[in-house]
Design an enzyme around this catalytic site. Structure first.
Site, PDB file in Angstrom:
ATOM      1  N   GLY A 115     -67.514 -69.782  69.202  1.00  0.00           N
ATOM      2  CA  GLY A 115     -68.445 -70.886  69.330  1.00  0.00           C
ATOM      3  C   GLY A 115     -69.801 -70.384  69.778  1.00  0.00           C
ATOM      4  O   GLY A 115     -69.926 -69.287  70.333  1.00  0.00           O
ATOM      5  N   CYS A 116     -70.832 -71.193  69.545  1.00  0.00           N
ATOM      6  CA  CYS A 116     -72.192 -70.760  69.901  1.00  0.00           C
ATOM      7  C   CYS A 116     -72.366 -70.662  71.417  1.00  0.00           C
ATOM      8  O   CYS A 116     -72.846 -69.644  71.926  1.00  0.00           O
ATOM      9  CB  CYS A 116     -73.228 -71.685  69.285  1.00  0.00           C
ATOM     10  SG  CYS A 116     -72.959 -73.443  69.587  1.00  0.00           S
ATOM     11  N   TYR A 117     -71.980 -71.703  72.142  1.00  0.00           N
ATOM     12  CA  TYR A 117     -72.087 -71.639  73.603  1.00  0.00           C
ATOM     13  C   TYR A 117     -71.218 -70.521  74.191  1.00  0.00           C
ATOM     14  O   TYR A 117     -71.685 -69.747  75.037  1.00  0.00           O
ATOM     15  CB  TYR A 117     -71.675 -72.972  74.229  1.00  0.00           C
ATOM     16  CG  TYR A 117     -72.622 -74.116  74.030  1.00  0.00           C
ATOM     17  CD1 TYR A 117     -73.917 -74.090  74.540  1.00  0.00           C
ATOM     18  CD2 TYR A 117     -72.222 -75.265  73.350  1.00  0.00           C
ATOM     19  CE1 TYR A 117     -74.783 -75.171  74.383  1.00  0.00           C
ATOM     20  CE2 TYR A 117     -73.075 -76.351  73.185  1.00  0.00           C
ATOM     21  CZ  TYR A 117     -74.353 -76.298  73.701  1.00  0.00           C
ATOM     22  OH  TYR A 117     -75.192 -77.370  73.539  1.00  0.00           O
TER      23      TYR A 117
END
Length: 311
Positions: A115-117
């Site tokens: 995921g990006c976060y």
């Protein structure tokens, strides 16, 4: 014969960016589905099983269905959804996470894109928990802001077509978020972190922050100790950069869009010997999504890892 790559969900936000990064490549062949047959599972299965690699750019349930359509033992699947990030038999697609991670990716036929976060959070925390500078029992709080493209087509339309006047919005107020399991596992924490995500009125870019009260940690590490651990962990990496403490001290602010349209991930150590403020900056659609998928594809197919990517 060039390796064949199929993007399942090419019309989505991430799929479009991956296609843009692959379309002009001469070391692989990008195959596409007839737009009228995007929901035809027989046609999807045919293309996926003839491909050397499939990149899934779909919601979680659709990605699970897509995976079930692949019967070829030779097809590499890279899933950009959150469906398989902590699933058994899947390799986490963060090549820089450990020195041995690339070897795992080369040997894998099932790769889960991070995921990006979590990409920023894990990049900051894993070297610190791994070296014992931060205990795995620490209650960690992660604060982050992303461009609205992170919400996909619906949120893009909301911000760009007058659906909202919000300039900054916090969300996931129940403290439940799909990124928490991967953050906990791959940052090597005993408990899931408190996660405070938000979205701003800008299309792409991301800042992820972690505050550490160094005075309260066992051993009371100094700011320089944290910086040294991060520098050592990512030494020699093309895409992960750790600016010096002097460079950090020279900054008076940090904006989230500086890594846009690249695969770069920047890790900063601000603060003092009493309190450290760790910040990761990346493009949520680059190293946080499409760039990471292309990097994983390159590794899995034995191609130049940097092909199609900007640092």
């Amino acid at each position: 014969m060039l390796p064949k790559v199929f993007i399942d969900g090419e019309a989505g936000t991430t799929g479009l960016q991956i296609a843009d990064r692959l379309r002009d490549r001469t070391d692989l062949e990008l195959i596409s589905i007839d737009p009228d047959k995007r929901k035809d599972n027989d046609e999807r299965a045919r293309l996926m099983n003839m491909a050397d690699a499939v990149i899934m750019c779909l919601p979680d349930e659709a990605a699970r269905l897509g995976v079930s359509l692949v019967t070829s033992q030779n097809t590499v699947i890279i899933d950009a959804s959150s469906a398989h990030r902590t699933a058994s038999g899947w390799t986490y697609g963060f090549p820089e996470m450990d020195k041995a991670q690339r070897s795992c990716l080369r040997a894998s036929r099932r790769i889960a894109n991070p995921g990006c976060y979590p990409t920023g959070m894990i990049a900051l925390m894993r070297p610190l928990t791994g070296t014992g500078l931060v205990p795995a029992t620490l209650p960690v709080t992660v604060s982050a802001v992303s461009g609205y493209s992170g919400g996909g087509k619906a949120m893009i339309a909301e911000f760009e077509e007058g659906g909202t006047s919000d300039n900054h919005r916090i969300y996931a107020l129940t403290q439940k978020h799909k990124h928490l399991p991967e953050m906990k596992r791959f940052a090597r924490l005993d408990h899931a972190p408190m996660f405070l995500p938000s979205v701003g009125r800008f299309a792409q870019g991301m800042l992820t922050q972690i505050a550490l009260p160094l005075w309260a940690l066992p051993g009371q590490p100094k700011r320089a100790d944290l910086h040294a651990a991060l520098t050592k962990a990512y030494e020699g990496e093309t895409f992960v950069k750790v600016p010096s403490l002097a460079e950090c001290d020279a900054l008076t602010g940090l904006e989230p869009e500086a890594c846009n349209n690249t695969n770069r991930l920047e890790l900063f150590v601000f603060g003092s010997d009493e309190e450290a403020r760790l910040v990761a900056r990346l493009d949520n659609l680059g190293k946080g999504a499409s760039g990471a998928a292309v990097q994983n594809l390159n590794i899995a197919l034995g191609l130049d890892e940097t092909a199609g990517l900007d640092a």
